[in-house]
Design a protein around this motif. Sequence first.
Motif, PDB file in Angstrom:
ATOM      1  N   GLN A  55       0.695  -1.098  -0.002  1.00  0.00           N
ATOM      2  CA  GLN A  55       0.131   0.049   0.029  1.00  0.00           C
ATOM      3  C   GLN A  55       0.792   1.257   0.054  1.00  0.00           C
ATOM      4  OE1 GLN A  55      -2.401  -1.025   3.786  1.00  0.00           O
ATOM      5  NE2 GLN A  55      -4.083  -1.430   2.507  1.00  0.00           N
ATOM      6  N   CYS A  56       2.046   1.348   1.013  1.00  0.00           N
ATOM      7  CA  CYS A  56       2.773   2.215   0.731  1.00  0.00           C
ATOM      8  C   CYS A  56       3.658   2.507  -0.749  1.00  0.00           C
ATOM      9  CB  CYS A  56       3.974   2.071   1.735  1.00  0.00           C
ATOM     10  SG  CYS A  56       3.484   2.070   3.510  1.00  0.00           S
ATOM     11  N   ALA A  57       3.812   1.285  -1.411  1.00  0.00           N
ATOM     12  CA  ALA A  57       4.430   1.467  -2.615  1.00  0.00           C
ATOM     13  C   ALA A  57       3.339   2.111  -3.733  1.00  0.00           C
ATOM     14  CB  ALA A  57       4.832   0.282  -3.144  1.00  0.00           C
ATOM     15  N   GLN A  58       2.209   1.585  -3.462  1.00  0.00           N
ATOM     16  CA  GLN A  58       0.997   2.334  -4.484  1.00  0.00           C
ATOM     17  C   GLN A  58       0.771   3.553  -4.331  1.00  0.00           C
ATOM     18  OE1 GLN A  58      -2.008  -0.643  -3.132  1.00  0.00           O
ATOM     19  NE2 GLN A  58      -1.863  -1.922  -4.804  1.00  0.00           N
ATOM     20  N   GLN A  59       0.944   4.180  -3.087  1.00  0.00           N
ATOM     21  CA  GLN A  59       0.755   5.395  -2.645  1.00  0.00           C
ATOM     22  C   GLN A  59       1.943   6.367  -3.238  1.00  0.00           C
ATOM     23  OE1 GLN A  59      -0.282   6.154   1.358  1.00  0.00           O
ATOM     24  NE2 GLN A  59      -0.323   8.533   1.099  1.00  0.00           N
ATOM     25  N   ALA A  60       3.066   5.835  -2.942  1.00  0.00           N
ATOM     26  CA  ALA A  60       4.129   6.550  -3.603  1.00  0.00           C
ATOM     27  C   ALA A  60       4.347   6.687  -5.125  1.00  0.00           C
ATOM     28  CB  ALA A  60       5.328   5.980  -3.191  1.00  0.00           C
ATOM     29  N   LEU A  61       3.760   5.528  -5.665  1.00  0.00           N
ATOM     30  CA  LEU A  61       3.595   5.443  -7.296  1.00  0.00           C
ATOM     31  C   LEU A  61       2.553   6.725  -7.517  1.00  0.00           C
ATOM     32  CD1 LEU A  61       4.815   4.100  -9.471  1.00  0.00           C
ATOM     33  CD2 LEU A  61       3.040   2.369  -9.363  1.00  0.00           C
ATOM     34  N   ALA A  62       1.380   6.710  -6.857  1.00  0.00           N
ATOM     35  CA  ALA A  62       0.348   7.389  -7.102  1.00  0.00           C
ATOM     36  C   ALA A  62       0.838   9.019  -6.872  1.00  0.00           C
ATOM     37  CB  ALA A  62      -0.880   7.305  -6.407  1.00  0.00           C
ATOM     38  N   ALA A  63       1.593   9.185  -6.007  1.00  0.00           N
ATOM     39  CA  ALA A  63       2.035  10.451  -5.555  1.00  0.00           C
ATOM     40  C   ALA A  63       3.004  10.933  -6.956  1.00  0.00           C
ATOM     41  CB  ALA A  63       2.907  10.701  -4.509  1.00  0.00           C
ATOM     42  N   ILE A 100       2.802  10.043 -10.025  1.00  0.00           N
ATOM     43  CA  ILE A 100       2.023  10.264 -11.213  1.00  0.00           C
ATOM     44  C   ILE A 100       1.331  11.679 -11.035  1.00  0.00           C
ATOM     45  CG2 ILE A 100      -0.044   9.590 -12.365  1.00  0.00           C
ATOM     46  CD1 ILE A 100       0.892   6.793 -11.635  1.00  0.00           C
ATOM     47  N   VAL A 101       0.670  12.002  -9.842  1.00  0.00           N
ATOM     48  CA  VAL A 101       0.044  13.038  -9.592  1.00  0.00           C
ATOM     49  C   VAL A 101       1.002  14.343  -9.741  1.00  0.00           C
ATOM     50  CG1 VAL A 101      -1.442  14.562  -7.850  1.00  0.00           C
ATOM     51  CG2 VAL A 101      -2.019  12.074  -8.526  1.00  0.00           C
ATOM     52  N   GLY A 102       2.135  14.261  -9.035  1.00  0.00           N
ATOM     53  CA  GLY A 102       3.084  15.358  -8.850  1.00  0.00           C
ATOM     54  C   GLY A 102       3.676  15.790 -10.360  1.00  0.00           C
ATOM     55  N   ARG A 103       3.839  14.940 -11.033  1.00  0.00           N
ATOM     56  CA  ARG A 103       4.334  15.175 -12.473  1.00  0.00           C
ATOM     57  C   ARG A 103       6.010  15.894 -12.570  1.00  0.00           C
ATOM     58  NH1 ARG A 103      -0.659  17.886 -15.821  1.00  0.00           N
ATOM     59  NH2 ARG A 103      -2.108  16.636 -15.404  1.00  0.00           N
ATOM     60  N   THR A 104       6.170  16.354 -11.809  1.00  0.00           N
ATOM     61  CA  THR A 104       7.697  17.061 -11.604  1.00  0.00           C
ATOM     62  C   THR A 104       8.362  16.451 -10.470  1.00  0.00           C
ATOM     63  OG1 THR A 104       7.074  18.860 -10.456  1.00  0.00           O
ATOM     64  CG2 THR A 104       7.088  18.967 -12.920  1.00  0.00           C
ATOM     65  N   GLU A 105       9.628  16.432 -10.208  1.00  0.00           N
ATOM     66  CA  GLU A 105      10.311  16.077  -9.171  1.00  0.00           C
ATOM     67  C   GLU A 105       9.877  16.724  -7.860  1.00  0.00           C
ATOM     68  OE1 GLU A 105      14.848  15.152  -7.525  1.00  0.00           O
ATOM     69  OE2 GLU A 105      14.588  15.786  -9.567  1.00  0.00           O
ATOM     70  N   SER A 106       9.839  18.228  -8.110  1.00  0.00           N
ATOM     71  CA  SER A 106       9.331  18.824  -7.019  1.00  0.00           C
ATOM     72  C   SER A 106       7.802  18.569  -6.517  1.00  0.00           C
ATOM     73  CB  SER A 106       9.550  20.216  -6.992  1.00  0.00           C
ATOM     74  OG  SER A 106       8.657  20.981  -8.143  1.00  0.00           O
ATOM     75  N   GLY A 107       7.063  18.490  -7.475  1.00  0.00           N
ATOM     76  CA  GLY A 107       5.528  18.306  -7.181  1.00  0.00           C
ATOM     77  C   GLY A 107       5.522  16.871  -6.589  1.00  0.00           C
ATOM     78  N   THR A 108       6.273  15.718  -6.995  1.00  0.00           N
ATOM     79  CA  THR A 108       6.467  14.591  -6.420  1.00  0.00           C
ATOM     80  C   THR A 108       6.600  14.598  -4.814  1.00  0.00           C
ATOM     81  OG1 THR A 108       6.491  13.380  -8.363  1.00  0.00           O
ATOM     82  CG2 THR A 108       7.063  11.913  -6.511  1.00  0.00           C
TER      83      THR A 108
END
Length: 56
Positions: A8-16, A18-26
């Motif tokens: 679940q932690c890995a899934q949440q990090a992956l989603a972040a 995708i949503v973040g789009r850039t390194e700083s956004g992630t």
Amino acid sequence: MARKTDKQCAQQALAAAIVGRTESGTKDALNITMTRDEMRRAQAYLNSGKPVTGRR
């Protein structure tokens, strides 16, 4: 409160990522939604090569 599984932690990090789009956004998305321990567990799970999709 129930502890998240490593998957679940890995899934949440992956989603972040995708949503973040850039390194700083992630980084911002991860810092807001996950603890350091959850981030460490997510990284270890992703590095293991196990699938992050599916129920098991």
